[in-house]
Write a protein that holds these residues in place. Structure first.
Motif, mmCIF file in Angstrom:
data_model
loop_
_atom_site.group_PDB
_atom_site.id
_atom_site.type_symbol
_atom_site.label_atom_id
_atom_site.label_comp_id
_atom_site.label_asym_id
_atom_site.label_seq_id
_atom_site.Cartn_x
_atom_site.Cartn_y
_atom_site.Cartn_z
ATOM 1 N N PRO A 18 17.751 29.623 -30.881
ATOM 2 C CA PRO A 18 17.161 30.356 -31.871
ATOM 3 C C PRO A 18 17.355 29.774 -33.544
ATOM 4 C CG PRO A 18 18.948 31.543 -31.236
ATOM 5 C CD PRO A 18 18.808 30.435 -30.396
ATOM 6 N N ASN A 19 16.137 30.006 -34.363
ATOM 7 C CA ASN A 19 16.482 29.658 -35.537
ATOM 8 C C ASN A 19 16.572 30.745 -36.431
ATOM 9 O OD1 ASN A 19 15.328 26.643 -35.489
ATOM 10 N ND2 ASN A 19 13.796 27.761 -34.333
ATOM 11 N N ARG A 20 17.261 30.581 -37.510
ATOM 12 C CA ARG A 20 17.560 31.791 -38.273
ATOM 13 C C ARG A 20 17.494 31.387 -39.855
ATOM 14 N NH1 ARG A 20 22.274 35.912 -37.041
ATOM 15 N NH2 ARG A 20 21.939 37.375 -38.627
ATOM 16 N N GLU A 22 18.630 32.948 -43.126
ATOM 17 C CA GLU A 22 19.736 34.054 -43.579
ATOM 18 C C GLU A 22 19.375 34.837 -44.948
ATOM 19 O OE1 GLU A 22 22.457 35.029 -42.015
ATOM 20 O OE2 GLU A 22 22.345 33.054 -40.463
ATOM 21 N N LYS A 23 19.942 35.852 -44.840
ATOM 22 C CA LYS A 23 19.959 36.675 -46.218
ATOM 23 C C LYS A 23 20.017 35.789 -47.401
ATOM 24 C CE LYS A 23 21.634 41.232 -47.989
ATOM 25 N NZ LYS A 23 22.716 42.181 -47.697
ATOM 26 N N ASN A 24 19.633 36.070 -48.569
ATOM 27 C CA ASN A 24 19.668 35.529 -49.634
ATOM 28 C C ASN A 24 18.976 34.050 -49.659
ATOM 29 O OD1 ASN A 24 20.802 37.961 -50.978
ATOM 30 N ND2 ASN A 24 22.904 36.833 -50.248
ATOM 31 N N THR A 25 18.144 33.692 -48.748
ATOM 32 C CA THR A 25 17.487 32.494 -48.516
ATOM 33 C C THR A 25 16.037 32.817 -48.759
ATOM 34 O OG1 THR A 25 19.243 31.484 -47.000
ATOM 35 C CG2 THR A 25 16.941 30.435 -47.247
ATOM 36 N N LYS A 26 15.395 31.843 -49.624
ATOM 37 C CA LYS A 26 13.900 32.104 -49.815
ATOM 38 C C LYS A 26 13.241 30.634 -49.552
ATOM 39 C CE LYS A 26 14.406 35.386 -53.672
ATOM 40 N NZ LYS A 26 14.392 35.462 -55.255
ATOM 41 N N ILE A 27 11.998 31.000 -48.686
ATOM 42 C CA ILE A 27 11.523 29.936 -48.302
ATOM 43 C C ILE A 27 10.067 30.146 -48.478
ATOM 44 C CG2 ILE A 27 10.624 28.380 -46.196
ATOM 45 C CD1 ILE A 27 13.565 28.813 -44.945
ATOM 46 N N LYS A 28 9.405 28.912 -48.941
ATOM 47 C CA LYS A 28 7.831 28.810 -49.237
ATOM 48 C C LYS A 28 7.343 27.815 -48.296
ATOM 49 C CE LYS A 28 4.245 29.303 -52.754
ATOM 50 N NZ LYS A 28 3.954 29.576 -53.983
ATOM 51 N N GLY A 29 6.626 28.148 -47.145
ATOM 52 C CA GLY A 29 5.910 27.088 -46.748
ATOM 53 C C GLY A 29 5.697 27.652 -45.034
ATOM 54 N N ASP A 30 5.212 26.811 -44.170
ATOM 55 C CA ASP A 30 4.847 27.051 -42.829
ATOM 56 C C ASP A 30 5.824 26.683 -41.915
ATOM 57 O OD1 ASP A 30 1.273 26.466 -43.500
ATOM 58 O OD2 ASP A 30 2.400 28.323 -43.868
ATOM 59 N N ILE A 31 6.060 27.429 -40.789
ATOM 60 C CA ILE A 31 7.003 27.080 -39.950
ATOM 61 C C ILE A 31 6.207 27.082 -38.644
ATOM 62 C CG2 ILE A 31 9.238 28.012 -38.492
ATOM 63 C CD1 ILE A 31 9.887 29.259 -41.421
ATOM 64 N N VAL A 32 6.527 26.087 -37.671
ATOM 65 C CA VAL A 32 6.057 25.768 -36.194
ATOM 66 C C VAL A 32 7.157 25.608 -35.499
ATOM 67 C CG1 VAL A 32 4.392 24.647 -34.885
ATOM 68 C CG2 VAL A 32 3.794 25.109 -37.389
ATOM 69 N N PHE A 37 12.761 33.135 -33.754
ATOM 70 C CA PHE A 37 12.901 33.083 -34.902
ATOM 71 C C PHE A 37 13.582 34.364 -35.572
ATOM 72 C CE2 PHE A 37 11.656 29.057 -36.820
ATOM 73 C CZ PHE A 37 12.194 28.895 -37.881
ATOM 74 N N ARG A 38 14.666 34.210 -36.400
ATOM 75 C CA ARG A 38 15.189 35.549 -36.810
ATOM 76 C C ARG A 38 15.023 35.319 -38.406
ATOM 77 N NH1 ARG A 38 17.988 40.225 -35.795
ATOM 78 N NH2 ARG A 38 19.002 41.019 -37.971
ATOM 79 N N ILE A 39 14.720 36.279 -39.413
ATOM 80 C CA ILE A 39 14.245 36.311 -40.667
ATOM 81 C C ILE A 39 15.122 37.511 -41.274
ATOM 82 C CG2 ILE A 39 12.761 36.180 -42.472
ATOM 83 C CD1 ILE A 39 12.004 33.840 -40.598
ATOM 84 N N ASP A 40 15.921 36.771 -41.687
ATOM 85 C CA ASP A 40 16.887 37.839 -42.663
ATOM 86 C C ASP A 40 16.607 37.680 -44.268
ATOM 87 O OD1 ASP A 40 18.299 39.586 -40.826
ATOM 88 O OD2 ASP A 40 19.240 37.700 -40.304
ATOM 89 N N GLY A 41 16.134 36.474 -44.552
ATOM 90 C CA GLY A 41 15.717 36.260 -46.206
ATOM 91 C C GLY A 41 14.399 36.546 -46.372
ATOM 92 N N LYS A 42 13.804 35.823 -47.101
ATOM 93 C CA LYS A 42 12.455 35.663 -47.509
ATOM 94 C C LYS A 42 11.438 34.806 -47.070
ATOM 95 C CE LYS A 42 13.348 39.159 -51.142
ATOM 96 N NZ LYS A 42 14.048 40.112 -49.965
ATOM 97 N N LEU A 43 10.378 34.856 -46.577
ATOM 98 C CA LEU A 43 9.386 33.846 -46.251
ATOM 99 C C LEU A 43 8.034 34.189 -46.707
ATOM 100 C CD1 LEU A 43 8.875 31.112 -44.788
ATOM 101 C CD2 LEU A 43 8.328 32.612 -42.899
ATOM 102 N N ASP A 44 7.654 33.090 -47.663
ATOM 103 C CA ASP A 44 6.318 33.430 -48.256
ATOM 104 C C ASP A 44 5.618 32.202 -47.522
ATOM 105 O OD1 ASP A 44 3.900 33.662 -49.362
ATOM 106 O OD2 ASP A 44 4.492 33.244 -51.440
ATOM 107 N N GLY A 51 7.764 31.776 -28.886
ATOM 108 C CA GLY A 51 9.083 32.555 -28.731
ATOM 109 C C GLY A 51 8.924 34.028 -29.564
ATOM 110 N N LYS A 52 10.077 34.608 -29.809
ATOM 111 C CA LYS A 52 10.009 35.875 -30.453
ATOM 112 C C LYS A 52 10.340 35.785 -32.037
ATOM 113 C CE LYS A 52 12.659 40.169 -29.834
ATOM 114 N NZ LYS A 52 13.652 40.816 -28.881
ATOM 115 N N VAL A 53 9.881 36.724 -32.750
ATOM 116 C CA VAL A 53 10.158 36.658 -34.053
ATOM 117 C C VAL A 53 10.694 38.157 -34.363
ATOM 118 C CG1 VAL A 53 9.181 36.783 -36.552
ATOM 119 C CG2 VAL A 53 8.312 35.239 -34.892
ATOM 120 N N VAL A 54 12.069 37.912 -35.210
ATOM 121 C CA VAL A 54 12.703 38.832 -35.422
ATOM 122 C C VAL A 54 12.829 39.097 -37.005
ATOM 123 C CG1 VAL A 54 14.914 40.374 -35.256
ATOM 124 C CG2 VAL A 54 13.987 39.021 -33.246
#
Length: 143
Positions: A18-20, A22-32, A37-44, A51-54
């Motif tokens: 799985p991909n992760r 982390e908290k305090n991480t900011k990403i801008k862009g598309d993910i394939v 996938f687990r998102i504990d940070g921020k994704l724009d 798979g599953k998104v958490v």
């Protein structure tokens, strides 16, 4: 280890690890990805996975998410397309449009979304489009 007439086992799990984010991480862009996938940070941006998104309690996504299953504890704003089960925990805050096959909402979740539920065959909407615009302390019911 293997006799001459046996082939080694091949892992059949799609996507691998799985991909992760982390908290305090900011990403801008598309993910394939084919993996969970687990998102504990921020994704724009957008996420597309087989798979599953958490989205963890501190996680935030603004964009479009396409996945098989999703568990949301944090915040989501945008378009959410879940092929199977969307599970909203009590701390979840959802805004935008949602298309799912199955929906589970814990009391306390905020679900401010236009929601379309599709049948197992994926042919159109089984239930009419619904909008629930309030924080709820009662389980959501499809109309």
């Amino acid at each position: 280890m293997f006799s001459d007439n046996k082939k080694p086992r091949v892992m059949t799990e799609l996507g691998g690890q799985p991909n992760r984010i982390e908290k305090n991480t900011k990403i801008k862009g598309d993910i394939v990805s084919e993996a969970d996938f687990r998102i504990d940070g921020k994704l724009d941006g957008n996420v597309k996975t087989s798979g599953k998104v958490v989205i963890g309690i501190d996680g935030y996504i603004h964009g479009k998410v396409e996945c098989v299953n999703a568990d949301i504890e944090g915040n989501f704003n945008g378009e959410l397309i879940v092929a199977d089960l969307l599970s909203l925990k009590s701390s979840a805050v959802i805004e935008g449009t949602v298309m799912v096959s199955k929906l589970a909402v814990e009391p306390g979740a905020t679900f401010n979304a236009s929601c379309t539920m599709k049948g197992k065959e994926g042919k159109g909407a089984v239930h009419s489009t619904t909008k629930h615009s309030a924080t709820t302390n009662e389980p959501a019911k499809a109309s």
